[in-house]
Design an enzyme around this catalytic site. Structure first.
Site, PDB file in Angstrom:
ATOM      1  CG  ASP A 170     -11.848 -31.814  -3.308  1.00 45.15           C
ATOM      2  OD1 ASP A 170     -11.522 -32.817  -2.648  1.00 45.15           O
ATOM      3  OD2 ASP A 170     -11.366 -30.685  -3.116  1.00 45.15           O
TER       4      ASP A 170
HETATM    5  O1  MRU Z   1      -5.785 -31.019  -2.349  1.00 46.86           O
HETATM    6  P1  MRU Z   1      -6.577 -30.646  -1.125  1.00 46.86           P
HETATM    7  O2  MRU Z   1      -5.802 -30.725   0.139  1.00 46.86           O
HETATM    8  O3  MRU Z   1      -7.281 -29.320  -1.319  1.00 46.86           O
HETATM    9  O4  MRU Z   1      -7.694 -31.770  -1.054  1.00 46.86           O
HETATM   10  C1  MRU Z   1      -8.626 -31.729  -0.008  1.00 46.86           C
HETATM   11  C2  MRU Z   1      -9.599 -32.835  -0.057  1.00 46.86           C
HETATM   12  O5  MRU Z   1      -9.579 -33.674  -0.936  1.00 46.86           O
HETATM   13  C3  MRU Z   1     -10.678 -32.799   0.985  1.00 46.86           C
HETATM   14  O6  MRU Z   1     -11.073 -34.090   1.316  1.00 46.86           O
HETATM   15  C4  MRU Z   1     -11.887 -32.033   0.429  1.00 46.86           C
HETATM   16  O7  MRU Z   1     -11.491 -30.829  -0.130  1.00 46.86           O
HETATM   17  C5  MRU Z   1     -12.901 -31.785   1.484  1.00 46.86           C
HETATM   18  S1  MRU Z   1     -12.337 -30.624   2.704  1.00 46.86           S
HETATM   19  C6  MRU Z   1     -13.629 -30.423   3.778  1.00 46.86           C
END
Ligand code: MRU
Length: 360
Positions: free
Chosen positions: A253
């Site tokens: 993220d």
């Molecule tokens: O809370 P989320 O479902 O948005 O978290 C998603 C993640 O942590 C993913 O690993 C990250 O965003 C990468 S998506 C290509």
């Protein structure tokens, strides 16, 4: 082997945006009409759409739809610029940790400002901003395919099996077609291994508390008939102890300048287990997820999610009444535990002190 058809989370045509309601998966496939930025803000905050790249692209396309509907009333590029900035500033507040949204907000605001400064007409400025938003869809898929190819090479080299030997890979959360415009980042690496006939098995963590692994990654794996197995997050170390994992690849993220990486809660546990068991641990993310302006992981703002995500399952309480809850959505994996950060431009090299300089 030809590329298998994959799922999509974002449907867009000029003036119209539909987002797959990921909270209803895998049981129901429901696309929701997103009429404007306010509706998109709510879908991001409530995690109907999630995944760092998908959040940014959905926000940009919601802006495109909003601007298309409003452009007739915006006669100058200064008015377009004010409209764009107001909408994006609000979208930016929906979720704090994934940097892709902030990067898209800054970039689109800068484009709108430049058009206003250059004295573009209102119609021209609106058209240029809408086109920039629309380009994010195709650009993301192309980036993910490049990440997949670089990542497949990197995993094979790190594992050190005989050339062409298939790999057993473990991943966390959902980083596939549902978290991006298509193909995926970490799951894109897995897809590429499969296309090359080099995927022996993909294991996915269920990813408590929101079960993105069990609901979404398992769905993508089953949809494409990959050889795959779902495990509890707490089973990952045992799986490594039994020597059933050749490599781990996860998404991100936000990657700080030194390589410290924020990703879904539980990622750090995996990295620690990998270090203990000698399993290479990779991060796969587009360049838009790298954030050189954040120097180290401790500077990353981690989103706290509502207690109900842990205490309840599909609306039914499963935790004892009266218990306190800590529900951070993400954790930070120190750079020293990461074998490589795979982007669409290649693998970021490690420095001599075992970290990275992602801004270079
Ligand atoms: O809370 P989320 O479902 O948005 O978290 C998603 C993640 O942590 C993913 O690993 C990250 O965003 C990468 S998506 C290509």
């Amino acid at each position: 082997m030809s590329t298998a058809p994959s799922l999509e989370a974002i449907r867009y045509a000029r003036g119209s945006l539909q987002l797959l309601d990921q909270l209803k998966l895998p049981g129901e496939t429901v696309f929701v009409d997103v009429a404007d930025c306010d509706a998109c803000w709510t879908m991001i905050r409530d995690m109907n759409v999630r995944g760092a790249p998908a959040i940014a692209i959905a926000a940009a396309l919601a802006l495109a739809v909003d601007l298309e509907a409003s452009k007739a009333g915006l006669s100058t590029s200064a008015e377009v610029c004010a409209f764009v900035a107001g909408k994006l500033d609000h979208l930016f507040t929906s979720r704090p940790t994934a940097v892709n949204l902030g990067e898209a907000v800054q970039r689109l605001k800068a484009s709108a400002s430049a058009l206003a400064a250059a004295g573009a007409s209102g119609a021209d400025a609106a058209e240029r901003i809408i086109a920039e938003c629309e380009a994010m869809l195709a650009d993301d898929v192309a980036a993910n395919r490049a990440i997949g190819a670089f990542g497949a090479d990197a995993l094979c080299a790190a594992v050190g099996k005989a050339p062409g030997a298939p790999l057993r890979v473990l991943t966390h959360c959902n980083t596939g077609s549902l978290a991006t415009a298509g193909y995926g980042t970490a799951l894109g690496v897995v897809r590429c291994l499969r296309e090359r006939g080099m995927l022996e098995h993909i294991y996915c963590n269920e990813t408590r508390p929101y079960n993105q692994g069990a609901r979404l990654t398992a769905y993508e794996i089953a949809f494409e008939k990959m050889p795959g197995t779902l495990i509890c997050d707490s089973a990952a170390a045992s799986l490594m102890q039994q020597k059933k994992v050749d490599a781990v690849v996860v998404g991100a993220d936000r990657v700080a300048d030194n390589g410290d990486t924020a990703n879904k809660i539980g990622t750090y546990n995996l990295a620690v287990s990998c270090a203990y068991h000698g399993v290479p641990f990779f991060v796969a993310a587009p360049v838009s997820t790298l954030d050189p302006s954040t120097k180290k992981g401790g500077d990353i703002v981690i989103e706290d999610r509502p207690a109900e995500e842990i205490t309840h399952v599909r609306g039914a309480r499963v935790a004892a009444d009266g218990i306190g809850v800590w529900n951070p959505s993400f954790d930070v994996t120190p750079a020293c535990l990461i074998a490589g950060i795979i982007t669409e431009k290649g693998v970021v090299p490690k420095t001599s002190n075992g970290t990275f300089e992602v801004g270079k």
